[in-house]
Design an enzyme around this catalytic site. Structure first.
Site, PDB file in Angstrom:
ATOM      1  N   ASP A   1       0.849  -1.196   0.000  1.00 26.57           N
ATOM      2  CA  ASP A   1       0.000   0.000   0.000  1.00 26.57           C
ATOM      3  C   ASP A   1       0.885   1.246   0.000  1.00 26.57           C
ATOM      4  OD1 ASP A   1      -1.909   1.982   0.468  1.00 26.57           O
ATOM      5  OD2 ASP A   1      -2.074   1.520   2.616  1.00 26.57           O
TER       6      ASP A   1
ATOM      7  N   ASP B   1      -1.713  -1.403  -3.848  1.00 27.65           N
ATOM      8  CA  ASP B   1      -2.045  -0.645  -5.056  1.00 27.65           C
ATOM      9  C   ASP B   1      -0.967  -0.809  -6.126  1.00 27.65           C
ATOM     10  OD1 ASP B   1      -0.002   1.258  -4.172  1.00 27.65           O
ATOM     11  OD2 ASP B   1      -1.517   1.921  -2.719  1.00 27.65           O
TER      12      ASP B   1
ATOM     13  N   ASP C   1      -5.528 -11.107 -15.457  1.00 31.78           N
ATOM     14  CA  ASP C   1      -6.577 -12.074 -15.161  1.00 31.78           C
ATOM     15  C   ASP C   1      -7.778 -11.761 -16.066  1.00 31.78           C
ATOM     16  OD1 ASP C   1      -7.947 -14.110 -13.598  1.00 31.78           O
ATOM     17  OD2 ASP C   1      -6.575 -13.565 -11.974  1.00 31.78           O
TER      18      ASP C   1
ATOM     19  N   ASP D   1      -9.842 -17.085 -15.907  1.00 32.57           N
ATOM     20  CA  ASP D   1     -10.621 -17.516 -14.754  1.00 32.57           C
ATOM     21  C   ASP D   1     -11.711 -18.517 -15.146  1.00 32.57           C
ATOM     22  OD1 ASP D   1     -11.115 -16.861 -11.874  1.00 32.57           O
ATOM     23  OD2 ASP D   1     -13.095 -16.307 -12.631  1.00 32.57           O
TER      24      ASP D   1
ATOM     25  N   GLU E   1      -7.634 -21.424 -15.891  1.00 30.82           N
ATOM     26  CA  GLU E   1      -7.921 -22.095 -14.632  1.00 30.82           C
ATOM     27  C   GLU E   1      -8.842 -23.251 -15.003  1.00 30.82           C
ATOM     28  OE1 GLU E   1      -9.667 -21.087 -10.182  1.00 30.82           O
ATOM     29  OE2 GLU E   1     -10.631 -20.275 -11.941  1.00 30.82           O
TER      30      GLU E   1
ATOM     31  N   HIS F   1      -4.003 -17.665  -4.706  1.00 30.03           N
ATOM     32  CA  HIS F   1      -4.862 -16.872  -3.827  1.00 30.03           C
ATOM     33  C   HIS F   1      -6.122 -17.608  -3.369  1.00 30.03           C
ATOM     34  CE1 HIS F   1      -6.585 -16.702  -7.754  1.00 30.03           C
ATOM     35  NE2 HIS F   1      -7.684 -16.169  -7.275  1.00 30.03           N
ATOM     36  N   ASP F   2      -6.400 -18.779  -3.933  1.00 28.28           N
ATOM     37  CA  ASP F   2      -7.610 -19.515  -3.576  1.00 28.28           C
ATOM     38  C   ASP F   2      -7.350 -20.674  -2.616  1.00 28.28           C
ATOM     39  OD1 ASP F   2      -9.341 -18.019  -5.153  1.00 28.28           O
ATOM     40  OD2 ASP F   2      -8.987 -19.276  -6.922  1.00 28.28           O
TER      41      ASP F   2
HETATM   42  C1  GLC Z   1     -11.613 -18.300  -9.645  1.00 30.97           C
HETATM   43  C2  GLC Z   1     -10.771 -17.319  -8.874  1.00 30.97           C
HETATM   44  C3  GLC Z   1     -11.413 -17.074  -7.546  1.00 30.97           C
HETATM   45  C4  GLC Z   1     -12.775 -16.488  -7.790  1.00 30.97           C
HETATM   46  C5  GLC Z   1     -13.606 -17.357  -8.719  1.00 30.97           C
HETATM   47  C6  GLC Z   1     -14.795 -16.611  -9.240  1.00 30.97           C
HETATM   48  O1  GLC Z   1     -11.670 -19.533  -9.038  1.00 30.97           O
HETATM   49  O2  GLC Z   1      -9.453 -17.763  -8.787  1.00 30.97           O
HETATM   50  O3  GLC Z   1     -10.644 -16.244  -6.722  1.00 30.97           O
HETATM   51  O4  GLC Z   1     -13.442 -16.336  -6.583  1.00 30.97           O
HETATM   52  O5  GLC Z   1     -12.881 -17.768  -9.847  1.00 30.97           O
HETATM   53  O6  GLC Z   1     -14.397 -15.635 -10.140  1.00 30.97           O
END
Ligand code: GLC
Length: 562
Positions: free
Chosen positions: A21, A29, A98, A200, A254, A329-330
């Site tokens: 930040d 940011d 993304d 995604d 993904e 991140h998931d």
């Molecule tokens: C993917 C992302 C996740 C998000 C989901 C819905 O799995 O990595 O963070 O919540 O899609 O967009």
């Protein structure tokens, strides 16, 4: 096998909200990323993947996009973005963005129009089910409190489809106008100079718009159904033709729901769809059967872990290309999940995992903080959580009178926010992440050595090791392209394999356990000379290099010469 920059590259994933930040609002940011580009370059990585930075009401932290061509105001401006990109190019860093196009935000202009009346020109941008047809066939939703993917909207007396949260309506790819809007938006970012996209939940884009009843009871069955829409390959092929093929770009999807038998349908070079994808088999390994976010009660075995990597390596041995990741991140932190973050094993297990990803075939992805061995935060209070996934499932369980204690305990190991606490830069207040109140609590272990500044000065830190391991991978093409051959796949302590390309051959020994372990090489592995090129601990006596004694979580890479 054709050689490519994105096969040789090492990816560093940034979750901007938690990176740095600079404005004092407690949220990371773009200027914070710019400020740390020298640090990122010092790691030796080549490609940055940025989690969504587009304008969003942040119901799902940017995965609910309100405007695809505007920067989220909390993160900065388009001008900041342009500076970021040009500063990255100066450092020869590539950028992948993304691409979240299975759904957008309900605050996106398209949805605002679409919901306003049944004959609005944007009506067919989304999946609507008119109420006069009755209750729509069951579809499961990830983040919905009732796990119901159909939301009733009184304004037009119809239901809309949302595989994720109620504020994330699914876009209707069956409508060619939707597809061309998406392609145009992608061209916009490519023209700025980005190098590709992480896509995604991309296998979900195609739906059977008759919305038949489907035979699915638990989440995994729905996910498999969602990933096998009738036109998914047609759309990916079109997207490649219309957009990706026009640039020197790469795409990584993904891939929830993509089975290994289908892998090449998505990434075989001749099919021209995408370049690689993240499979979910490893991420399911320690989850309860049929569950997406709950951990299983027994623990997985090392043989199972090896099998996942071996099977997927085989899948791409002759065509296509794989991705390698242990965290993002998931999911919880890599060292807490696949290693052991107890003080006596933390350093070796974090560096063992680095050695592993950097000596396997496929493109390695590291999530921010992995390079310093960041660990699970293990929140115990629901008030500490910010994630819609945790909060809504908590409510679901509460409404159903379920076991909230068991849920909170499971979340300590499973929650996405284990990985989303702020990056730990130094030992000052809030680990140097922000001068304000951070949007989410930090992991207090930044005071105990898990921070960048301290590890930069220590020769044997997790960070210093990470840089050495990256440099090793860059030096030897066999570590990128070489054949992978496992040794003693059934061994429950040691993961051992060779990587071979032409005359270049490596032996990797990884002691995946808390004890000292002995390991013997089979006789068919012969060589004249054996050179240690990397180890995360002192090497104990090796008996003529046929029998090895490995310390807990020790990792060693040898070069074998004939
Ligand atoms: C993917 C992302 C996740 C998000 C989901 C819905 O799995 O990595 O963070 O919540 O899609 O967009």
């Amino acid at each position: 096998m054709t050689q490519n920059w994105w096969k040789e590259g090492i990816v560093y994933q940034i979750y901007p909200r938690s990176f740095k930040d600079t404005t004092g609002n407690g949220i990371g940011d773009l200027q914070g990323i710019i400020e740390q580009l020298d640090y990122i370059a010092s790691l030796g990585v080549d490609i940055i993947w940025l989690n969504p930075i587009y304008d969003s009401p942040n119901d799902d932290n940017g995965y609910d996009i309100r405007n695809y061509q505007k920067i989220m105001s909390e993160f900065g401006t388009m001008q900041d973005f342009d500076v970021l990109l040009s500063e990255m190019k100066k450092r020869k860093l590539r950028l992948i963005m993304d691409l979240v196009v299975n759904h957008c935000s309900d605050e996106h202009r398209w949805f605002q129009e679409s919901r306003s009346s049944r004959d609005n020109p944007y009506r067919d941008y989304f999946h609507w089910w008119p109420a006069e047809k009755g209750i729509p066939p069951k579809r499961w939703s990830y983040f919905d409190i009732e796990e119901n993917a159909w939301q009733y909207d009184a304004l037009t007396d119809a239901y809309y489809l949302h595989y994720f949260a109620v504020k994330q309506p699914d876009l209707k790819w069956e409508n060619p106008k939707v597809r061309s809007e998406i392609y145009e938006m992608m061209h916009f970012w490519f023209k700025k100079g980005v190098d590709g996209f992480r896509m995604d939940v991309i296998p979900f884009i195609s739906k059977d718009t008759k919305y038949p009843e489907i035979d699915a009871r638990e989440p995994h069955e729905f996910i498999t159904y969602y990933a096998n829409g009738p036109k998914v390959h047609e759309y990916l092929n079109e997207l490649n033709r219309e957009v990706i093929s026009k640039y020197d770009a790469f795409t990584v999807g993904e891939g929830p729901g993509i089975a290994i038998e289908q892998a090449l349908d998505f990434v075989h070079e001749d099919r021209k769809e995408m370049d690689m994808f993240f499979h979910f088999e490893l991420m399911s390994l320690d989850r309860a059967p049929g569950e997406v976010f709950k951990m299983r009660e027994d623990s997985y075995t090392l043989a199972e872990f090896k099998k996942v990597f071996g099977d997927w390596d085989t899948a791409f041995a002759k065509a296509g290309w794989g991705s390698l990741f242990l965290a993002n991140h998931d999911f919880p932190r890599a060292v807490s999940r696949w290693g052991n973050d107890a003080p006596e094993h933390w350093k070796n297990s974090a560096t063992l995992l680095h050695t592993f990803l950097l000596t396997m075939r496929g493109t390695p992805y590291f999530y921010q903080g992995d390079e310093i061995g960041m660990t699970n935060v293990r929140f115990t209070d629901i008030e500490d959580y910010r994630d819609i996934n945790t909060i809504n499932r908590y409510t679901t369980i509460k409404n159903r009178g379920g076991d909230l204690d068991a849920f909170m305990e499971s979340e300590q190991h499973a929650a996405r926010e284990n990985a989303r606490t702020p990056m730990q830069w130094n030992t000052s207040k809030n680990a140097g992440f922000t001068t304000a109140k951070p949007w989410i609590r930090l992991n207090p272990d930044y005071k105990n050595g898990v921070n960048v500044v301290q590890q930069e000065t220590e020769a044997y830190s997790v960070l210093s090791y990470f840089k050495k391991a990256v440099a090793m991978r860059k030096k030897y093409p066999a570590l990128v392209y070489g054949n992978y051959n496992i040794i003693h796949p059934e061994n429950e302590q040691v993961y051992a394999y060779t990587r071979t390309q032409g005359a270049e051959r490596f032996l990797v020994l990884l002691n995946f356990c808390d004890d000292i372990t002995h390991f013997s090489l089979p006789n068919d592995i012969s060589y004249n000379r054996i050179l240690k090129i990397l180890s995360n601990d002192l090497i104990l006596d090796d008996k003529i290099f046929k029998e090895f004694t490995l310390k807990p979580w020790q990792a060693i890479v040898y070069k074998l010469e004939n």
